[in-house]
Structures are given as C-alpha cells and as structure tokens.
Write a protein that holds these residues in place. Structure first.
Motif, short mmCIF file in Angstrom:
data_model
loop_
_atom_site.label_atom_id
_atom_site.label_comp_id
_atom_site.label_asym_id
_atom_site.label_seq_id
_atom_site.Cartn_x
_atom_site.Cartn_y
_atom_site.Cartn_z
N ALA A 12 0.83 -1.21 0.00
CA ALA A 12 0.00 0.00 0.00
C ALA A 12 0.86 1.26 0.00
O ALA A 12 0.57 2.24 -0.70
N GLU A 13 1.95 1.23 0.78
CA GLU A 13 2.87 2.37 0.82
C GLU A 13 3.52 2.59 -0.53
O GLU A 13 3.61 3.72 -1.03
N LEU A 14 3.96 1.50 -1.18
CA LEU A 14 4.59 1.61 -2.50
C LEU A 14 3.59 2.13 -3.53
O LEU A 14 3.94 2.94 -4.38
N HIS A 15 2.37 1.63 -3.45
CA HIS A 15 1.35 2.09 -4.40
C HIS A 15 1.09 3.58 -4.23
O HIS A 15 0.96 4.32 -5.21
N TYR A 16 1.04 4.03 -2.99
CA TYR A 16 0.83 5.45 -2.73
C TYR A 16 1.99 6.30 -3.24
O TYR A 16 1.79 7.32 -3.89
N LEU A 17 3.19 5.83 -2.99
CA LEU A 17 4.37 6.59 -3.42
C LEU A 17 4.47 6.63 -4.94
O LEU A 17 4.87 7.64 -5.52
N LYS A 18 4.13 5.51 -5.59
CA LYS A 18 4.17 5.48 -7.06
C LYS A 18 3.14 6.43 -7.66
O LYS A 18 3.33 6.96 -8.74
N SER A 19 2.03 6.59 -6.96
CA SER A 19 0.95 7.41 -7.51
C SER A 19 1.21 8.90 -7.39
O SER A 19 0.45 9.70 -7.95
N CYS B 296 18.73 -5.84 -17.41
CA CYS B 296 18.55 -5.19 -16.11
C CYS B 296 17.07 -4.94 -15.85
O CYS B 296 16.34 -4.44 -16.72
N TYR B 297 16.62 -5.30 -14.65
CA TYR B 297 15.23 -5.07 -14.23
C TYR B 297 15.24 -4.23 -12.95
O TYR B 297 16.03 -4.49 -12.05
N ILE B 298 14.34 -3.25 -12.89
CA ILE B 298 14.28 -2.36 -11.74
C ILE B 298 12.82 -2.12 -11.35
O ILE B 298 11.89 -2.45 -12.09
N ALA B 299 12.63 -1.53 -10.18
CA ALA B 299 11.29 -1.13 -9.76
C ALA B 299 10.81 0.01 -10.65
O ALA B 299 11.59 0.91 -10.99
N PRO B 300 9.56 0.00 -11.08
CA PRO B 300 9.07 1.04 -12.00
C PRO B 300 8.91 2.39 -11.33
O PRO B 300 8.76 2.49 -10.11
N LEU B 301 8.96 3.43 -12.15
CA LEU B 301 8.73 4.81 -11.71
C LEU B 301 9.69 5.23 -10.61
O LEU B 301 9.32 5.98 -9.71
N MET C 3 2.27 4.21 -16.78
CA MET C 3 1.99 4.60 -15.39
C MET C 3 0.82 3.81 -14.81
O MET C 3 0.86 3.38 -13.66
N ILE C 4 -0.22 3.58 -15.61
CA ILE C 4 -1.44 2.99 -15.08
C ILE C 4 -1.39 1.47 -15.07
O ILE C 4 -1.85 0.83 -14.10
N TYR C 5 -0.81 0.88 -16.10
CA TYR C 5 -0.86 -0.57 -16.23
C TYR C 5 0.48 -1.26 -15.98
O TYR C 5 0.61 -2.10 -15.10
N GLU C 6 1.49 -0.90 -16.76
CA GLU C 6 2.75 -1.64 -16.71
C GLU C 6 3.49 -1.45 -15.38
O GLU C 6 4.23 -2.33 -14.95
N SER C 7 3.31 -0.31 -14.74
CA SER C 7 4.05 -0.05 -13.50
C SER C 7 3.50 -0.82 -12.31
O SER C 7 4.03 -0.71 -11.21
N ASN C 8 2.44 -1.62 -12.51
CA ASN C 8 1.93 -2.43 -11.41
C ASN C 8 2.82 -3.64 -11.13
O ASN C 8 2.69 -4.27 -10.08
N ALA C 9 3.71 -3.96 -12.07
CA ALA C 9 4.63 -5.08 -11.86
C ALA C 9 5.67 -4.71 -10.81
O ALA C 9 5.97 -3.54 -10.60
N ALA C 10 6.21 -5.75 -10.14
CA ALA C 10 7.23 -5.51 -9.12
C ALA C 10 8.49 -4.92 -9.75
O ALA C 10 9.11 -4.01 -9.19
N THR C 11 8.88 -5.43 -10.91
CA THR C 11 10.03 -4.90 -11.64
C THR C 11 9.69 -4.83 -13.12
O THR C 11 8.82 -5.56 -13.61
N VAL C 12 10.39 -3.96 -13.82
CA VAL C 12 10.21 -3.80 -15.27
C VAL C 12 11.59 -3.74 -15.91
O VAL C 12 12.57 -3.42 -15.25
#
Length: 341
Positions: free
Chosen positions: A138-145, A230-235, A184-193
């Motif tokens: 929930a914290e990560l979702h809030y920060l990403k938003s 290389c894979y990283i956390a989105p946004l 931002m809306i769809y692809e960033s829901n993954a843990a890493t991209v």
C-alpha cells in the motif's frame, strides 16, 4: 492461511497414523490376546484427551482462562480413560483406569497444549507477515501514484496548442502521452520492469516536457551498458528528473539537464544534473523538493541495504546520483529481505 491450516491437519493425520501403527506393533509383540482392542482403546483415549483439550484451547484463544476453562479441563482429565474402558474387551479394571489417569491424561493434555501453542504461533507469524506485506504494498502504491498532476495538465494544454496550430508534432505528442499514461497505469503495477522500458518512459516524459521549450532539446540523456538484462522497480527515476526540471531556470540552453544511466554487471547508476534557478525572495522549497523524500522511502522499502543516494549542491548545479547494487538477485530473495526489514 487456509492452506497452512490444511497442512497442519495433514501433519496431525500423519502423526496419529504413525503413532497408531507403533502402538499396535508394540502391544502385538507382547503376546497380549486382546492387543487389538487394547490398541484401539488406548488410541481412542489419546484422541479424546488430545482433541478435547485442543478444541477447548481453540475456543479460549485470545481469552483469559476463566473458571469455565478449568472446570472443563478437570472434566476432560477425569473422563479421559473412559474411551479405553468402553472399547477394551476386558472387564472394568480400576488399576487400568488409574494408570491412564495418572500417565496418559497429563501427557496428552500437555501435547495438545503444545500443538495448539505451536499452530497459533505459526499462524500469527504468517498473518503478521501478510499484514506487513500489505502495508508495504500500500505504501509503495501510494508513493508510485505521487506523480505531479501539473505535468499532465501542462502537457494537455501544450498538445491543445499544437492541435490548434495544426503543428506536425501534435500526433506524435498524443502518442507519447498515451504511452506514458499506459506505462503509469498498467505496466508499472509489476514488481520490476525492464530498464529499457523505464528508459522509454523517461524519453516520452522528456519529449513532452520539451514542448515547453522552443530551442533544441534541453535534456542530454545517455544510457550505457547492457540495459536489456537489467530489471528495476518502476517509476523510480521520474521524481528525480521531475525535480531537475522544477528547480532549473525558466530558460534552459540545449543540454543543460544531464541524465546519465549506466549498467555495470549487477550495479545500476542513475545521475541527473541541473542548473539551479536563482533564489527568489520567498522560496517555497529547497532544491530537491518533495520528490527526494518520496524516492528515499521507496528505496528503503524496495532496496534496503542495496542502494546509495548522494546529493551535491554547488550553488550553480544540483546533482543527484543513485546507485543500486545486486539487481540480479532473485525476486523471492528481495521479497524476503523486504518483509524482515
């Protein structure tokens, strides 16, 4: 949670089957003509004592053991040997009754208490970890938003101007905005991209910001190394780049904003540098703004002990360098690290 409970019941079943076989083999080897009924009576007594107390403890889980609990416990203790006497084929034997009352009853009362405490401890630990994981997500979702909504409004206004003027760049700007919003809306829901996809997102962002400037590209963005692996956390980088724009002078020369991304084995380095705008009479916030605390929180949640974030402000330029190590660590290892920190 239900899966864990099923595992516990399978363990119960396996242990009782094994215990019954061992008891039967032991009694059968002693040459007792009634060994079968003796085994059945003994197992019936053990089951009665164990699960009566187990159920009683389950009923009183989280409650104070009141008088009712102790009266029921005494009842279980006194009636514990009855299943043996009912199943066993020999006539009533007070010695047998007393033997089970003295030995079998306290042993299986203790074992049932031990089993109930163990299961409760395991279930509570799993529940706690699930709650912690939900809180982190929930914290990560809030920060990403927390992407600056002013950027979207300004971009739409700029595109509206391009369309009004029938500029050739208008269709491309719409495509870039659609790509940015989809990410931002769809692809960033993954843990890493993939890092390549994150870089495409940054390029779209830069292209849309460029609509504000009439001169050549004000951002010099370069990527070095094997980004494909290389894979990283989105946004993760957008706030750093957003701050670079926000705290730069209104007029920028080509290449004033420098963005360098380098991949070296399992280490990623992201560096952004911008000229610092002249101080105003009433500055609203220091260079770095609210974006840096946001990035720090996400890094602490996603890459604990795996990153460094350095900031250098010379007065003329503001430089932020982010280094992340161990990017090739398996995802389950990072999740376990996350839960326990």
């Amino acid at each position: 949670m239900e899966r864990v409970k099923k595992i516990f019941w399978l363990i119960h079943l396996s242990v009782w089957v094994l215990f019954t076989l061992l008891a039967g083999l032991q009694l059968g080897s002693e040459g007792d003509a009634y060994w079968l009924s003796t085994t059945a009576g003994f197992i019936a007594t053990c089951l009665y004592i164990f699960y009566s107390h187990f159920g009683l403890l389950t009923w009183y889980t989280g409650q104070r053991k009141d008088r009712g609990y102790w009266l029921r416990l005494a009842g279980i203790g006194l009636t514990g040997p009855l299943p043996f006497l009912l199943v066993h084929q020999k006539p009533f034997d007070s010695d047998y009754y007393l033997m089970h009352l003295v030995t079998t009853v306290p042993i299986f009362l203790f074992l049932s208490w031990l089993a109930r405490v163990t299961e409760t401890l395991v279930l509570n630990t799993i529940k706690k970890e699930q709650l912690e994981k939900q809180a982190v997500e929930a914290e990560l979702h809030y920060l990403k938003s927390q992407i600056n909504p002013h950027f979207l409004f300004n971009t739409l206004n700029n595109i509206h101007t391009l369309v009004y003027k029938q500029a050739p760049a208008a269709p491309e700007a719409v495509v870039q905005l659609a790509s940015l919003m989809r990410y931002m809306i769809y692809e960033s829901n993954a843990a890493t991209v993939p890092l390549t996809r994150e870089m495409d997102y940054l390029r779209d962002y830069v292209s849309l910001q460029q609509l504000r400037y009439k001169n050549s590209p004000v951002v010099d963005l370069q990527l070095d190394g094997a980004a494909e692996s290389c894979y990283i956390a989105p946004l993760l980088f957008i706030h750093l780049l957003e701050n670079a724009y926000k705290h730069s002078p209104a007029r920028l020369a080509p290449g004033d904003l420098r963005v360098r991304v380098a991949v070296n084995e399992d280490t990623l380095t992201f560096c952004v540098q911008n000229p610092v705008a002249p101080p105003t009479a009433n500055p609203l916030e220091e260079p770095g703004g609210i974006g840096l605390p946001n990035v720090r929180k996400r890094l602490a949640l996603l890459y604990p002990g795996q990153h460094t974030l350095t900031i250098q402000n010379t007065g003329a330029t503001f430089t932020v360098t982010l280094t992340i190590h161990g990017l090739h660590a398996p995802a389950h290892e990072r999740q376990a690290h996350l839960l326990h920190h």
